[in-house]
Design a protein around this motif. Structure first.
Motif, PDB file in Angstrom:
ATOM      1  N   MET A 119       0.829  -1.222   0.000  1.00  0.00           N
ATOM      2  CA  MET A 119       0.000   0.000   0.000  1.00  0.00           C
ATOM      3  C   MET A 119       0.859   1.266   0.000  1.00  0.00           C
ATOM      4  O   MET A 119       0.399   2.325  -0.431  1.00  0.00           O
ATOM      5  CB  MET A 119      -0.962  -0.016   1.192  1.00  0.00           C
ATOM      6  CG  MET A 119      -2.052  -1.072   1.073  1.00  0.00           C
ATOM      7  SD  MET A 119      -3.350  -0.961   2.333  1.00  0.00           S
ATOM      8  CE  MET A 119      -2.546  -1.744   3.731  1.00  0.00           C
ATOM      9  N   ASN A 120       2.063   1.155   0.501  1.00  0.00           N
ATOM     10  CA  ASN A 120       3.049   2.234   0.410  1.00  0.00           C
ATOM     11  C   ASN A 120       2.549   3.560   0.980  1.00  0.00           C
ATOM     12  O   ASN A 120       2.873   4.643   0.480  1.00  0.00           O
ATOM     13  CB  ASN A 120       3.470   2.424  -1.057  1.00  0.00           C
ATOM     14  CG  ASN A 120       4.730   3.254  -1.198  1.00  0.00           C
ATOM     15  OD1 ASN A 120       5.603   3.203  -0.343  1.00  0.00           O
ATOM     16  ND2 ASN A 120       4.812   4.025  -2.270  1.00  0.00           N
ATOM     17  N   PHE A 133      -9.328   7.648  -5.774  1.00  0.00           N
ATOM     18  CA  PHE A 133      -7.967   7.113  -5.832  1.00  0.00           C
ATOM     19  C   PHE A 133      -7.521   6.904  -7.278  1.00  0.00           C
ATOM     20  O   PHE A 133      -8.338   6.790  -8.197  1.00  0.00           O
ATOM     21  CB  PHE A 133      -7.887   5.782  -5.077  1.00  0.00           C
ATOM     22  CG  PHE A 133      -7.802   5.939  -3.580  1.00  0.00           C
ATOM     23  CD1 PHE A 133      -6.574   5.908  -2.935  1.00  0.00           C
ATOM     24  CD2 PHE A 133      -8.941   6.120  -2.815  1.00  0.00           C
ATOM     25  CE1 PHE A 133      -6.487   6.050  -1.560  1.00  0.00           C
ATOM     26  CE2 PHE A 133      -8.867   6.270  -1.444  1.00  0.00           C
ATOM     27  CZ  PHE A 133      -7.636   6.236  -0.815  1.00  0.00           C
ATOM     28  N   SER A 134      -6.213   6.841  -7.467  1.00  0.00           N
ATOM     29  CA  SER A 134      -5.649   6.556  -8.792  1.00  0.00           C
ATOM     30  C   SER A 134      -5.981   5.125  -9.197  1.00  0.00           C
ATOM     31  O   SER A 134      -6.339   4.287  -8.361  1.00  0.00           O
ATOM     32  CB  SER A 134      -4.128   6.721  -8.756  1.00  0.00           C
ATOM     33  OG  SER A 134      -3.551   5.706  -7.938  1.00  0.00           O
ATOM     34  N   ALA A 135      -5.835   4.830 -10.487  1.00  0.00           N
ATOM     35  CA  ALA A 135      -6.093   3.474 -10.988  1.00  0.00           C
ATOM     36  C   ALA A 135      -5.200   2.455 -10.282  1.00  0.00           C
ATOM     37  O   ALA A 135      -5.634   1.351  -9.947  1.00  0.00           O
ATOM     38  CB  ALA A 135      -5.872   3.420 -12.497  1.00  0.00           C
ATOM     39  N   GLY A 136      -3.939   2.832 -10.034  1.00  0.00           N
ATOM     40  CA  GLY A 136      -3.009   1.925  -9.365  1.00  0.00           C
ATOM     41  C   GLY A 136      -3.436   1.592  -7.951  1.00  0.00           C
ATOM     42  O   GLY A 136      -3.379   0.431  -7.526  1.00  0.00           O
ATOM     43  N   PHE A 162      -1.463  -1.021 -14.004  1.00  0.00           N
ATOM     44  CA  PHE A 162      -1.491   0.270 -13.290  1.00  0.00           C
ATOM     45  C   PHE A 162      -0.514   0.355 -12.112  1.00  0.00           C
ATOM     46  O   PHE A 162      -0.434   1.397 -11.454  1.00  0.00           O
ATOM     47  CB  PHE A 162      -2.903   0.609 -12.769  1.00  0.00           C
ATOM     48  CG  PHE A 162      -3.994   0.433 -13.775  1.00  0.00           C
ATOM     49  CD1 PHE A 162      -4.010   1.172 -14.951  1.00  0.00           C
ATOM     50  CD2 PHE A 162      -5.012  -0.487 -13.564  1.00  0.00           C
ATOM     51  CE1 PHE A 162      -5.013   1.004 -15.890  1.00  0.00           C
ATOM     52  CE2 PHE A 162      -6.026  -0.658 -14.498  1.00  0.00           C
ATOM     53  CZ  PHE A 162      -6.019   0.086 -15.662  1.00  0.00           C
ATOM     54  N   LEU A 163       0.213  -0.723 -11.824  1.00  0.00           N
ATOM     55  CA  LEU A 163       1.127  -0.701 -10.684  1.00  0.00           C
ATOM     56  C   LEU A 163       2.528  -0.288 -11.117  1.00  0.00           C
ATOM     57  O   LEU A 163       2.985  -0.651 -12.197  1.00  0.00           O
ATOM     58  CB  LEU A 163       1.205  -2.092 -10.034  1.00  0.00           C
ATOM     59  CG  LEU A 163      -0.098  -2.686  -9.479  1.00  0.00           C
ATOM     60  CD1 LEU A 163       0.188  -4.045  -8.845  1.00  0.00           C
ATOM     61  CD2 LEU A 163      -0.755  -1.751  -8.473  1.00  0.00           C
ATOM     62  N   SER A 167       5.668  -1.917  -6.773  1.00  0.00           N
ATOM     63  CA  SER A 167       4.429  -2.586  -6.365  1.00  0.00           C
ATOM     64  C   SER A 167       4.250  -3.904  -7.097  1.00  0.00           C
ATOM     65  O   SER A 167       3.758  -4.886  -6.532  1.00  0.00           O
ATOM     66  CB  SER A 167       3.224  -1.673  -6.626  1.00  0.00           C
ATOM     67  OG  SER A 167       3.339  -0.476  -5.887  1.00  0.00           O
ATOM     68  N   GLN A 168       4.655  -3.959  -8.369  1.00  0.00           N
ATOM     69  CA  GLN A 168       4.583  -5.212  -9.124  1.00  0.00           C
ATOM     70  C   GLN A 168       5.468  -6.278  -8.476  1.00  0.00           C
ATOM     71  O   GLN A 168       5.068  -7.437  -8.331  1.00  0.00           O
ATOM     72  CB  GLN A 168       5.009  -4.984 -10.577  1.00  0.00           C
ATOM     73  CG  GLN A 168       4.016  -4.164 -11.382  1.00  0.00           C
ATOM     74  CD  GLN A 168       4.510  -3.875 -12.794  1.00  0.00           C
ATOM     75  OE1 GLN A 168       5.688  -4.070 -13.115  1.00  0.00           O
ATOM     76  NE2 GLN A 168       3.620  -3.412 -13.653  1.00  0.00           N
ATOM     77  N   SER A 169       6.651  -5.874  -8.081  1.00  0.00           N
ATOM     78  CA  SER A 169       7.582  -6.802  -7.436  1.00  0.00           C
ATOM     79  C   SER A 169       7.027  -7.307  -6.113  1.00  0.00           C
ATOM     80  O   SER A 169       7.100  -8.509  -5.802  1.00  0.00           O
ATOM     81  CB  SER A 169       8.924  -6.097  -7.215  1.00  0.00           C
ATOM     82  OG  SER A 169       9.828  -6.946  -6.567  1.00  0.00           O
ATOM     83  N   ILE A 170       6.438  -6.411  -5.330  1.00  0.00           N
ATOM     84  CA  ILE A 170       5.898  -6.788  -4.019  1.00  0.00           C
ATOM     85  C   ILE A 170       4.722  -7.750  -4.177  1.00  0.00           C
ATOM     86  O   ILE A 170       4.629  -8.759  -3.476  1.00  0.00           O
ATOM     87  CB  ILE A 170       5.474  -5.532  -3.216  1.00  0.00           C
ATOM     88  CG1 ILE A 170       6.696  -4.701  -2.838  1.00  0.00           C
ATOM     89  CG2 ILE A 170       4.698  -5.933  -1.961  1.00  0.00           C
ATOM     90  CD1 ILE A 170       6.365  -3.302  -2.342  1.00  0.00           C
TER      91      ILE A 170
END
Length: 241
Positions: A119-120, A133-136, A162-163, A167-170
């Protein structure tokens, strides 16, 4: 876990899905790949009883999805942001999802902890509705909500869309860990071959609604076969005229 038999779906004269027989085992982590229009999302919608099949059926744990809703108890899915309730905050939405599955607020809070890096700091405590919120971040909310109740079947359509790269890695790490720790069946579709090959030991290639290849992917062994397939399908560049 899942058996697909004689499954067909037509849109007008176009046959979008045509799968004679396919089985997905309990604990499989399956990547569904194919070009645009191959039928990936349509197949997911049929599996989740969001579309009515013209023929055949999908059976999850001996339950025909079109005849009973019992499979929903152990299934989590996120297809697109239409799954979200846009006028709630993320916190309200997570607690709502938790309540549906008999989880107390404290249990939901506890289950959100592993997603904090994902979620960062951009999802919780923002004091705004999901629609803002954004698409991501909508994507993150949808993925997390699908996993909150620890489903035995998890279905995610284009989860990397959208990530950002971090975020893709996580999420790749979280999905692999979830599959291993819960022996859950995880099915994802993705345009991104690298991500799919990274995390999915089994890959199904869909073309014109048919599963044309079912590949075991040990140590990225499916990567070359997939690259050859998609490269061969590319149209040659037109010559300047």
């Amino acid at each position: 876990m899942i058996t697909i038999q004689n499954l067909q779906k037509n849109f007008g004269e176009k046959r979008a899905i045509d799968i004679e027989e396919y089985t997905i085992r309990q604990g499989d982590m399956l990547g569904l790949v194919g070009n645009n229009g191959a039928g990936k999302t349509t197949l997911f919608r049929l599996m989740l009883d969001l579309l009515k099949a013209d023929n055949g059926n999908v059976v999850i744990d001996n339950i025909d999805v079109s005849k009973s809703e019992d499979w929903k108890i152990f299934t989590g899915a996120f297809i697109d942001d239409g799954f979200l309730i846009s006028y709630l905050t993320p916190e309200e939405y997570f607690y709502f999802i938790g309540k549906m599955y008999g989880l107390k607020k404290e249990e939901v809070d506890e289950r959100l902890v592993p997603f904090e890096r994902f979620m960062n700091g951009e999802v919780m405590g923002q004091k705004k509705f999901i629609r803002s919120f954004s698409a991501g971040n909508k994507q993150k909310i949808g993925i997390i909500s699908a996993m909150l109740h620890y489903p035995q079947l998890l279905v995610l359509d284009e989860p990397f869309n959208f990530l950002d790269p971090s975020s893709q890695s996580i999420i790749k790490h979280l999905l692999k860990k979830y599959n291993e720790e819960h022996n859950a069946t995880v099915i994802i579709s993705s345009h991104n071959l690298n991500h799919t090959v990274d995390i999915c030991p089994r890959i199904a290639l869909l073309e014109h609604g048919k599963i044309i290849r079912d590949m075991t992917n040990e140590n990225h062994s499916a990567e070359k076969e997939l690259e050859d397939y998609f490269n061969a399908g590319e149209a040659p560049e037109s010559e300047p005229g």
